[in-house]
Design a protein around this motif. Structure first.
Motif, short mmCIF file in Angstrom:
data_model
loop_
_atom_site.label_atom_id
_atom_site.label_comp_id
_atom_site.label_asym_id
_atom_site.label_seq_id
_atom_site.Cartn_x
_atom_site.Cartn_y
_atom_site.Cartn_z
N GLN A 88 38.19 -18.57 12.54
CA GLN A 88 37.93 -17.47 11.13
C GLN A 88 37.03 -16.46 11.70
OE1 GLN A 88 35.97 -20.02 8.10
NE2 GLN A 88 36.22 -18.17 6.59
N ALA A 89 35.97 -16.64 12.39
CA ALA A 89 35.22 -15.56 12.73
C ALA A 89 36.03 -14.58 13.58
CB ALA A 89 33.98 -16.07 13.51
N ALA A 90 36.69 -15.22 14.60
CA ALA A 90 37.57 -14.34 15.46
C ALA A 90 38.66 -13.47 14.68
CB ALA A 90 38.44 -15.43 16.49
N ALA A 91 39.45 -14.21 13.63
CA ALA A 91 40.32 -13.59 12.65
C ALA A 91 39.73 -12.18 11.95
CB ALA A 91 40.77 -14.75 11.79
N ALA A 92 38.37 -12.44 11.68
CA ALA A 92 37.88 -11.40 10.71
C ALA A 92 37.31 -10.19 11.82
CB ALA A 92 36.34 -11.85 10.01
N SER A 131 32.64 -25.47 13.83
CA SER A 131 33.86 -26.20 13.98
C SER A 131 34.72 -25.02 14.99
CB SER A 131 34.34 -26.58 13.03
OG SER A 131 34.85 -25.66 12.29
N VAL A 132 35.80 -25.59 15.40
CA VAL A 132 36.76 -24.71 16.09
C VAL A 132 37.30 -23.74 15.01
CG1 VAL A 132 38.99 -24.48 17.37
CG2 VAL A 132 37.06 -26.34 18.11
N ASP A 133 37.55 -24.47 13.73
CA ASP A 133 38.11 -23.63 12.77
C ASP A 133 37.43 -22.48 12.35
OD1 ASP A 133 40.66 -24.67 12.43
OD2 ASP A 133 39.75 -26.26 11.05
N ARG A 162 29.09 -27.21 23.06
CA ARG A 162 29.61 -26.51 24.21
C ARG A 162 31.08 -27.10 24.54
NH1 ARG A 162 26.12 -26.09 30.11
NH2 ARG A 162 24.79 -25.42 28.69
N ALA A 163 31.03 -28.31 24.33
CA ALA A 163 32.60 -29.04 24.29
C ALA A 163 33.58 -28.33 23.42
CB ALA A 163 32.53 -30.50 23.76
N LEU A 164 33.10 -27.78 22.31
CA LEU A 164 34.04 -27.20 21.26
C LEU A 164 34.11 -25.62 22.00
CD1 LEU A 164 33.41 -28.43 17.88
CD2 LEU A 164 34.81 -29.18 19.54
N ARG A 165 33.33 -25.12 22.79
CA ARG A 165 33.50 -23.72 23.27
C ARG A 165 34.88 -23.73 24.13
NH1 ARG A 165 29.41 -20.01 26.31
NH2 ARG A 165 29.53 -21.71 27.79
N GLU A 166 34.60 -24.82 24.88
CA GLU A 166 35.82 -24.93 26.02
C GLU A 166 37.19 -24.66 24.99
OE1 GLU A 166 35.72 -25.61 29.10
OE2 GLU A 166 37.81 -25.91 29.30
N ILE A 167 37.43 -25.42 23.81
CA ILE A 167 38.47 -25.25 23.09
C ILE A 167 38.58 -23.69 22.59
CG2 ILE A 167 39.74 -26.33 21.14
CD1 ILE A 167 38.34 -28.86 21.67
N ALA A 168 37.72 -23.30 22.15
CA ALA A 168 37.71 -21.89 21.60
C ALA A 168 37.99 -20.93 22.78
CB ALA A 168 36.33 -21.46 21.09
N ARG A 205 38.22 -29.51 -3.52
CA ARG A 205 37.94 -30.65 -2.52
C ARG A 205 37.50 -30.17 -1.45
NH1 ARG A 205 39.36 -35.75 -0.40
NH2 ARG A 205 40.02 -36.50 -2.21
N PRO A 206 36.19 -30.46 -0.96
CA PRO A 206 35.75 -29.90 0.23
C PRO A 206 36.17 -30.35 1.58
CG PRO A 206 34.37 -31.63 -0.67
CD PRO A 206 35.50 -31.73 -1.52
N ASP A 207 36.22 -29.57 2.64
CA ASP A 207 36.57 -29.86 4.02
C ASP A 207 35.23 -30.22 4.72
OD1 ASP A 207 35.72 -27.58 4.88
OD2 ASP A 207 37.49 -26.58 5.09
N ILE A 208 35.48 -30.64 6.13
CA ILE A 208 34.28 -31.10 6.86
C ILE A 208 33.28 -29.92 7.09
CG2 ILE A 208 35.39 -32.97 8.00
CD1 ILE A 208 35.61 -31.18 10.19
#
Lengths: 151, 429
Positions: free
Chosen positions: B324-328, B318-320, B346-352, B237-240
């Motif tokens: 994932q990149a941060a974890a790696a 996406s934030v996820d 840019r709106a999601l970088r705020e969350i990152a 099942r694919p995610d977004i």
């Protein structure tokens, strides 16, 4: 009005004349040499509007210039920047003289409109098979047909 | 074309010359696509602010009103631009001030774009500045008519959300923003939304991750061209993120604007529903051989294993994906000669930032960047000869746009290349 189209073949002798009927996309008349793409064309990332050339490395017409030609192609592919890039060829003086699009879509229809060159689609034979690069083409997109003079 | 009284009034100038020019473009465009009428839209996603040499010259000549008239309305007229008639957003564009000193991108382009943002903001354009408006709050409802451009957003809106938009362009979205109208043709009409090509995924192919969904999308675009692939068979099942990658790839290798995955996408509960009746007897198989062929095509521009640049986040991450990149990258450092950029809205970088992911990536030497991408802005770190990416779309386009070599692989392989400076990716079964 023209005579009805005759049975056509890509291997006709030089000087032979064919007529194809189609649907008008952008009205007007254009006469010039054909440049026929065997595969779809990308606008954004596919052409350089400053030079009027195809820049997609995997493309059969890589590095060819369509400026001043009748651009004959099967369809548009890729980004929605398609029309904007072809509009830029008009604004920068590198546009084709006319377009013949075998299968139109929103992208290529808008592209022809903003390039403002006579354009036909939905022809009664496959233009990419019947017309060869170097053939002389007269698009009559006021009446809805084109004539091909084989090179 | 059949016009309502309201549309005739706009055409005839009752709402001013800019709206009349917008109607003129819609009528020329409507004839070109063979539309019988226009349909109403209240959601426009276009582009006005992206710098270009042509635009800079027009702004110098007659300000942003002139630039909008010529580029966004295809008009030769001189008039002031009124406020947007319907909700309109700016998609991805050039780099902004946050990239100054990081990205080799002209300061005058950043300034021109900032000036454009101010002008268009005053006229009611929401500066989302992303190729993924659906990630930052612009989510059209099922069946809603829209006028969107950006091929990866169009295919997402049509297929994943069940909204209705053609792959519009700069001029048609400009005209729609001032009129709330667009030709009612193509994807707006029920009869044009059925599947055309059946693709059957072999269970041995292992389509259950981000890389494989991108490769399957690239394959589907090659098969379906501008038509509508229907994906059946055996896959996870694919995610977004997977669907974002799949759609961007299918819109790149072909011109796919709409696909169906029975049981996953909303217009196709079943394969029969996807095709609106009879299912084609012969499908196109996607097995290990086809998968390998796609992988090799996307890697055919790669030659040297010395990687200068790694690009993640196409379409915008996406934030996820940032997580994932941060974890790696946690506790690691980039190779001295290699840069890593991850592109986000840019709106999601705020969350990152708030979640601490940006700090991890930055500590390792990577960059979390917004608004744009190397392909849009035609730029990469100075001296880049070889780049690596986990995006089939970017691997396809960037070699042509920048004349560099490309490697395509998993997010983890890309991060590994950023840390070691060497490409060690391979296709695993």
């Amino acid at each position: 009005m023209s005579t009805p189209s005759s049975p056509s073949s890509p291997s006709l002798a030089a000087g032979a004349k064919l007529t194809l009927r189609g649907r008008i996309v952008v009205p007007g008349i254009a006469v010039g040499e054909a440049m026929v793409s065997p595969e779809p064309i990308s606008g954004w990332g596919g052409i350089d509007p400053a030079k009027g050339t195809i820049i997609e490395r995997r493309h059969a017409l890589f590095s060819a210039c369509f400026t001043g030609k009748i651009l004959v192609f099967p369809s548009a592919k890729g980004s929605s920047g398609w029309a904007g890039f072809f509009q830029a060829t008009r604004l920068q003086g590198t546009a084709p003289l006319g377009m013949v699009i075998a299968r139109i879509s929103a992208k290529s229809a808008l592209g022809a409109v903003v390039t403002r060159v006579p354009t036909l689609t939905d022809l009664d034979d496959d233009p990419c098979r019947v017309i060869a690069t170097g053939d002389y083409v007269r698009i009559d997109a006021d009446s809805g047909y084109l004539e091909v003079y084989k090179a | 074309m059949l016009l309502t009284d309201d549309e005739k009034r706009m055409r005839d100038g009752a709402e001013g010359p800019a709206v009349a020019a917008a109607m003129d473009l819609l009528l020329r465009y409507g004839r070109a696509v063979g539309a019988e009428r226009l349909c109403e839209v209240r959601n426009v996603a276009g582009t006005m602010t992206q710098p270009s040499p042509v635009k800079a010259a027009l702004v110098k000549e007659g300000g942003w009103d002139k630039a909008f008239a010529v580029i966004n309305l295809d008009s030769d007229g001189d008039f002031a631009i009124p406020d947007m008639r319907v909700p309109t957003c700016q998609l991805q564009h050039g780099f902004g001030a946050d990239a100054l000193g990081i990205v080799p991108y002209p300061k005058q382009s950043i300034e021109l774009q900032a000036d454009a943002e101010a002008f268009y903001g005053r006229h009611g354009v929401n500066i989302l500045a992303t190729c993924t408006p659906y990630q930052v709050g612009n989510l059209p409802t099922f069946g809603e008519h829209c006028a969107w451009m950006e091929s990866s957003a169009v295919i997402y809106a049509n297929s994943v959300l069940g909204a209705r938009t053609n792959c519009e362009g700069i001029a048609s979205t400009g005209a729609a923003s001032l009129t709330g109208k667009v030709p009612c043709a193509g994807n707006h009409r029920d009869e044009n939304r059925h599947g055309t090509h059946l693709i059957e995924v072999d269970p041995r192919t292992g389509v259950d991750n981000f890389l494989d969904w991108g490769m399957l999308g690239y394959f589907a675009g090659g098969i379906a061209g501008e038509d509508h692939p229907v994906i059946t068979g055996d896959f996870g099942r694919p995610d977004i993120n997977d669907l974002k990658h799949f759609g961007a790839a299918a819109a790149t290798s072909g011109g796919v604007e709409l696909y169906h995955i029975p049981g996953i996408t909303p217009e196709a509960l079943t394969t029969e529903a996807a095709f609106g009746g009879a299912v084609p007897a012969d499908g196109y198989g996607y097995g290990p051989a086809q998968r390998r062929h796609v992988y090799e095509t996307l890697n055919e521009i790669g030659g040297s294993p010395d990687v200068d640049f790694v690009l993640l986040g196409c379409p915008h991450a996406s934030v996820d994906q940032v997580r994932q990149a941060a974890a790696a990258l946690e506790g690691r450092s980039l190779s001295a000669g290699t840069e890593l950029w991850i592109m986000v809205p840019r709106a999601l970088r705020e969350i990152a930032d708030r979640s601490g992911y940006t700090a991890v990536i930055t500590r390792a030497g990577g960059r979390v960047l917004t608004d744009s991408c190397p392909a849009m802005s035609r730029t990469a770190p100075a001296g880049t000869r070889v780049f690596a990416t986990d995006s089939a779309k970017q691997a396809h386009y960037l070699p042509a746009i920048l004349g560099i070599e490309a490697w395509f692989g998993t997010t983890e392989e890309c991060v590994d290349a950023a840390v070691t400076g060497r490409w060690r990716g391979e296709l695993r079964p």
